[in-house]
Design a protein around this motif. Sequence first.
Motif, PDB file in Angstrom:
ATOM      1  N   ILE A   1       0.848  -1.198   0.000  1.00 55.62           N
ATOM      2  CA  ILE A   1       0.000   0.000   0.000  1.00 55.62           C
ATOM      3  C   ILE A   1       0.884   1.249   0.000  1.00 55.62           C
ATOM      4  N   ALA A   2       1.939   1.225   0.825  1.00 55.25           N
ATOM      5  CA  ALA A   2       2.822   2.393   0.901  1.00 55.25           C
ATOM      6  C   ALA A   2       3.494   2.668  -0.444  1.00 55.25           C
ATOM      7  N   PHE A   3       4.034   1.643  -1.067  1.00 58.42           N
ATOM      8  CA  PHE A   3       4.701   1.846  -2.358  1.00 58.42           C
ATOM      9  C   PHE A   3       3.701   2.254  -3.438  1.00 58.42           C
ATOM     10  N   THR A   4       2.473   1.768  -3.300  1.00 59.29           N
ATOM     11  CA  THR A   4       1.445   2.138  -4.267  1.00 59.29           C
ATOM     12  C   THR A   4       1.180   3.643  -4.215  1.00 59.29           C
ATOM     13  N   LEU A   5       1.111   4.166  -2.976  1.00 53.79           N
ATOM     14  CA  LEU A   5       0.879   5.608  -2.843  1.00 53.79           C
ATOM     15  C   LEU A   5       2.057   6.382  -3.419  1.00 53.79           C
ATOM     16  N   PHE A   6       3.252   5.850  -3.187  1.00 53.91           N
ATOM     17  CA  PHE A   6       4.443   6.517  -3.736  1.00 53.91           C
ATOM     18  C   PHE A   6       4.387   6.572  -5.263  1.00 53.91           C
ATOM     19  N   LEU A   7       3.797   5.541  -5.873  1.00 52.25           N
ATOM     20  CA  LEU A   7       3.768   5.453  -7.349  1.00 52.25           C
ATOM     21  C   LEU A   7       3.061   6.638  -8.009  1.00 52.25           C
ATOM     22  N   ILE A   8       2.247   7.354  -7.250  1.00 55.95           N
ATOM     23  CA  ILE A   8       1.584   8.534  -7.823  1.00 55.95           C
ATOM     24  C   ILE A   8       2.646   9.488  -8.382  1.00 55.95           C
ATOM     25  N   ALA A   9       3.755   9.615  -7.664  1.00 51.72           N
ATOM     26  CA  ALA A   9       4.782  10.583  -8.061  1.00 51.72           C
ATOM     27  C   ALA A   9       5.387  10.297  -9.441  1.00 51.72           C
ATOM     28  N   PRO A  10       5.977   9.116  -9.657  1.00 53.04           N
ATOM     29  CA  PRO A  10       6.547   8.880 -10.992  1.00 53.04           C
ATOM     30  C   PRO A  10       5.499   8.854 -12.089  1.00 53.04           C
ATOM     31  N   SER A  11       4.294   8.396 -11.770  1.00 53.23           N
ATOM     32  CA  SER A  11       3.251   8.371 -12.789  1.00 53.23           C
ATOM     33  C   SER A  11       2.960   9.798 -13.227  1.00 53.23           C
ATOM     34  N   TRP A  12       2.786  10.648 -12.243  1.00 51.83           N
ATOM     35  CA  TRP A  12       2.490  12.042 -12.583  1.00 51.83           C
ATOM     36  C   TRP A  12       3.695  12.770 -13.171  1.00 51.83           C
ATOM     37  N   GLY A  13       4.897  12.230 -12.929  1.00 51.08           N
ATOM     38  CA  GLY A  13       6.074  12.786 -13.599  1.00 51.08           C
ATOM     39  C   GLY A  13       5.878  12.733 -15.101  1.00 51.08           C
ATOM     40  N   SER A  14       5.378  11.605 -15.602  1.00 55.93           N
ATOM     41  CA  SER A  14       5.154  11.478 -17.040  1.00 55.93           C
ATOM     42  C   SER A  14       3.970  12.324 -17.492  1.00 55.93           C
ATOM     43  N   VAL A  15       2.948  12.403 -16.643  1.00 57.77           N
ATOM     44  CA  VAL A  15       1.782  13.223 -17.007  1.00 57.77           C
ATOM     45  C   VAL A  15       2.221  14.676 -17.181  1.00 57.77           C
ATOM     46  N   VAL A  16       2.963  15.164 -16.189  1.00 55.66           N
ATOM     47  CA  VAL A  16       3.425  16.551 -16.216  1.00 55.66           C
ATOM     48  C   VAL A  16       4.341  16.785 -17.418  1.00 55.66           C
ATOM     49  N   ASN A  17       5.201  15.820 -17.677  1.00 53.30           N
ATOM     50  CA  ASN A  17       6.107  15.943 -18.824  1.00 53.30           C
ATOM     51  C   ASN A  17       5.312  16.077 -20.132  1.00 53.30           C
ATOM     52  N   GLY A  18       4.237  15.316 -20.215  1.00 55.74           N
ATOM     53  CA  GLY A  18       3.390  15.406 -21.406  1.00 55.74           C
ATOM     54  C   GLY A  18       2.703  16.753 -21.501  1.00 55.74           C
ATOM     55  N   TYR A  19       2.101  17.188 -20.384  1.00 58.33           N
ATOM     56  CA  TYR A  19       1.376  18.463 -20.383  1.00 58.33           C
ATOM     57  C   TYR A  19       2.320  19.623 -20.744  1.00 58.33           C
ATOM     58  N   PHE A  20       3.481  19.656 -20.127  1.00 57.14           N
ATOM     59  CA  PHE A  20       4.384  20.780 -20.373  1.00 57.14           C
ATOM     60  C   PHE A  20       5.010  20.727 -21.765  1.00 57.14           C
ATOM     61  N   THR A  21       5.045  19.525 -22.342  1.00 53.73           N
ATOM     62  CA  THR A  21       5.521  19.441 -23.725  1.00 53.73           C
ATOM     63  C   THR A  21       4.548  20.188 -24.637  1.00 53.73           C
ATOM     64  N   VAL A  22       3.264  19.936 -24.410  1.00 49.53           N
ATOM     65  CA  VAL A  22       2.258  20.592 -25.252  1.00 49.53           C
ATOM     66  C   VAL A  22       2.025  22.029 -24.789  1.00 49.53           C
ATOM     67  N   ASP A  23       2.449  22.329 -23.556  1.00 48.65           N
ATOM     68  CA  ASP A  23       2.295  23.690 -23.025  1.00 48.65           C
ATOM     69  C   ASP A  23       2.998  24.726 -23.905  1.00 48.65           C
ATOM     70  N   LYS A  24       3.996  24.284 -24.650  1.00 44.99           N
ATOM     71  CA  LYS A  24       4.696  25.222 -25.537  1.00 44.99           C
ATOM     72  C   LYS A  24       3.752  25.767 -26.598  1.00 44.99           C
ATOM     73  N   ASP A  25       2.710  24.978 -26.888  1.00 47.96           N
ATOM     74  CA  ASP A  25       1.781  25.452 -27.911  1.00 47.96           C
ATOM     75  C   ASP A  25       0.450  24.698 -27.789  1.00 47.96           C
ATOM     76  N   TRP A  26      -0.415  25.190 -26.923  1.00 49.08           N
ATOM     77  CA  TRP A  26      -1.674  24.478 -26.700  1.00 49.08           C
ATOM     78  C   TRP A  26      -2.591  24.504 -27.922  1.00 49.08           C
ATOM     79  N   SER A  27      -2.320  25.395 -28.859  1.00 53.89           N
ATOM     80  CA  SER A  27      -3.169  25.438 -30.052  1.00 53.89           C
ATOM     81  C   SER A  27      -3.081  24.130 -30.839  1.00 53.89           C
ATOM     82  N   LYS A  28      -2.038  23.349 -30.541  1.00 52.96           N
ATOM     83  CA  LYS A  28      -1.913  22.028 -31.206  1.00 52.96           C
ATOM     84  C   LYS A  28      -3.128  21.145 -30.915  1.00 52.96           C
TER      85      LYS A  28
END
Lengths: 294, 467
Positions: free
Chosen positions: B269-296
């Motif tokens: 359970i503890a490691f599962t909660l920790f997994l939110i961090a790396p998962s969201w690392g990729s989410v954030v990386n994706g969002y900020f990639t498109v953040d350069k041009d949201w009109s895409k």
Amino acid sequence: MSKNDNSIYNRALLFSIVAAVTVLIGTIATVFVPMFTEGMHPKVDGLKPYTALELAGRDVYQAEGCVNCHSQVIRPLKADVLRYGQYSKAGEYAYDRPFLWGSKRTGPDLARIGGKYPDEWHIQHFESPQAFYPKSNMPPYPWFKEKQVNVKETLARMDALSFPYTEEEAAELEGATELDAMIAYMQVLGTSIAKEALIEIDESMIEAESPVKGDADAIALGKKLYKAECSGCHGQIAEGNIGASLVDYAEFEPLDTDTYITIANGFEGAMPGYAAKFSKEKIWAIVEYINSLK
Amino acid sequence: MNEYQYDYKTVQGFVLSAIFWGVIGLVAGLLISAQMWSADLNFGEYLSFGRLRTFHTNVLAYGLGIGAEFGLFYYITMRLTKKPFVLPKLARLHLWLFNIGVGAAGLSLLIGMNTSLEYAEFEWPFDVAIVILWVMFAINILGNIFTRKEKHLYVSLWYIIATVITVAILYIVNNLAIPATLTKSYHLFAGVNSANVEWWYGHNAVGFLFTTPILAMFYYFLPKSTGLPLFSHRLSIISFWSLIFAYLWTGAHHLVYTPLPDWIQTLAIAFTLFLIAPSWGSVVNGYFTVDKDWSKMSTNYLTKFFIVGITFYGLQTIQGPSQGIRVISSLIHYTDWVPGHVHMGTMGWVTMVICASIYYALPAMYKTTIFSEKIANTHFWLVLVGQVMFSITMWITGIQQGAMWKMTAADGTLQYTFMEGLVRNYPYWQMRTASGLIFVVGMLFFIYNVLMTIQKGKKNLAKLQEA
């Protein structure tokens, strides 16, 4: 990107090795190490290896994918224990390869189904679950009674698991159907520890006489509950089927308390008790419905 | 730019095979969803719910999911290593054996060869075949990576390497069995040990078949299709290593409140909660990639597939860990909430990103463009609506089920019988079938688009060769 030529992101073999080690750490800590500790191999005293017929039933259970809808593990939670019986102990599963705890309860948990119903209940229920519960979504299994257990195959499986069996037990398999096997398996589930009723009702705990004697609302509620939970065994109009005819029973004008206690406690191997499942009000209502059948 | 003779035929073969198995798996899914509310739809032994549900999950996971992963991994690996297959014939053989394997293994479930280990139901002869297939795949992928012409390993290759290695470990260990006969074997592990090994496998199958491979596609095809560079290399490094480290500790969150030793459950359970961090690392990386041009999001039809896909991944990786917490598990475990959760991952994240990757890769292979962006948009909205309806329906009914199972009357007895809880699911289960139908119609638009793009591509290639 990394400017260092020796960076791990430029060296595929090193990268692969580090990745493998990374995934193995958690694996070793939570899977491999526990495997060699005693805590992972407990066994309760009453547990016996499956007999050949029970194993054949367990194999049918696996082949049919019963585990998709039925769990076989009772959590130490109040509602689980009230509904299904004593919570499951690790030592009850020592012979289970694989474990069949499941992950979904489209149907009820079966960890303690053994002894809950008579064999005849299972025979009719596999043939048509809807005969017991018209709105049940369980598939009927009419082919169970037609398919023979493969004796040679079953014995080879017993040998693979190193489960002991005698010549007579092997002979018993001859002519047995998948239905016989499934029932043998159902009836042994959860029986390795002594059954203790969670709530055992005696006369001191209930009124001396029905508090809703002759009450029309109570009879109506009792009839509704009867149709939902009792009619499968006792018949749509209480004429009797697997269980006794309650019309006949009512003729004898039994004591209210006797009827109540029977419904509440049930009979091991013949009838499930409802003390944990129905409130007092509901059980008295069923008593009144039965009284009204006279 | 260099031109290589890439063996795109094998890639395309896998894509088409994945689509084929996808259709079969989806139709099976629709049928079992209807069997949930009408037992009359169980058509005899071979098409009864218990067998078909196993067939549904396996054909979609192994046929659609892994089939698409094989094809797209081959595509990505060839491009990122700047090298055609080291052993093209082996790759082609891999394709043929894959299809024979999925077909035979799928049928084996319908005739009742089923180990009853969730997501590892195939009997031992198929396990052996799957290991051989995986080795063939690994030889081609790692062969290309070890002899690559591009020194740097791009993020997608990290995820591919982790997938190849970890799936091998998981699959082999969990499928260790005592074979009794040709058609039957018994798990090498018994009781609680069997449970612990199985869910270590089961959860990491999600991790290394439905997470890391899809992230490999996401990290490759999102920058490719938008033309925007990845937001942060450093963030992708942190996310990668912490994700693959933490995942393997978490399997026992599927066994909360079972007789499995508590410390394993709690650690999971503890490691599962920790997994939110790396998962969201990729989410954030994706969002900020498109953040350069949201009109895409409006100008490039593929961007929304990836962004909505990664959003579902983000939601999934918050919902999943919260389900692991004991108090929430006690309410929703064993209910229909869980299939609601799973399908958000498979329909919302996995399928969304796989389809978008195919939309990008296919025209690229034929040096053409997609047959119809309009159809792709219709596909997008239908699968989105279908998936959201599906999961929300299941969450509502799941909470209701869990609550009705738990509820007690004033005197401490149970408030509801099992049947009273069951019948209340029917309207939701019917709605789920309707949602599934919408999703499948969306997928039919996708398939039509893919087939027409191939037609268009073939004509284009012929034209290019003439010129």
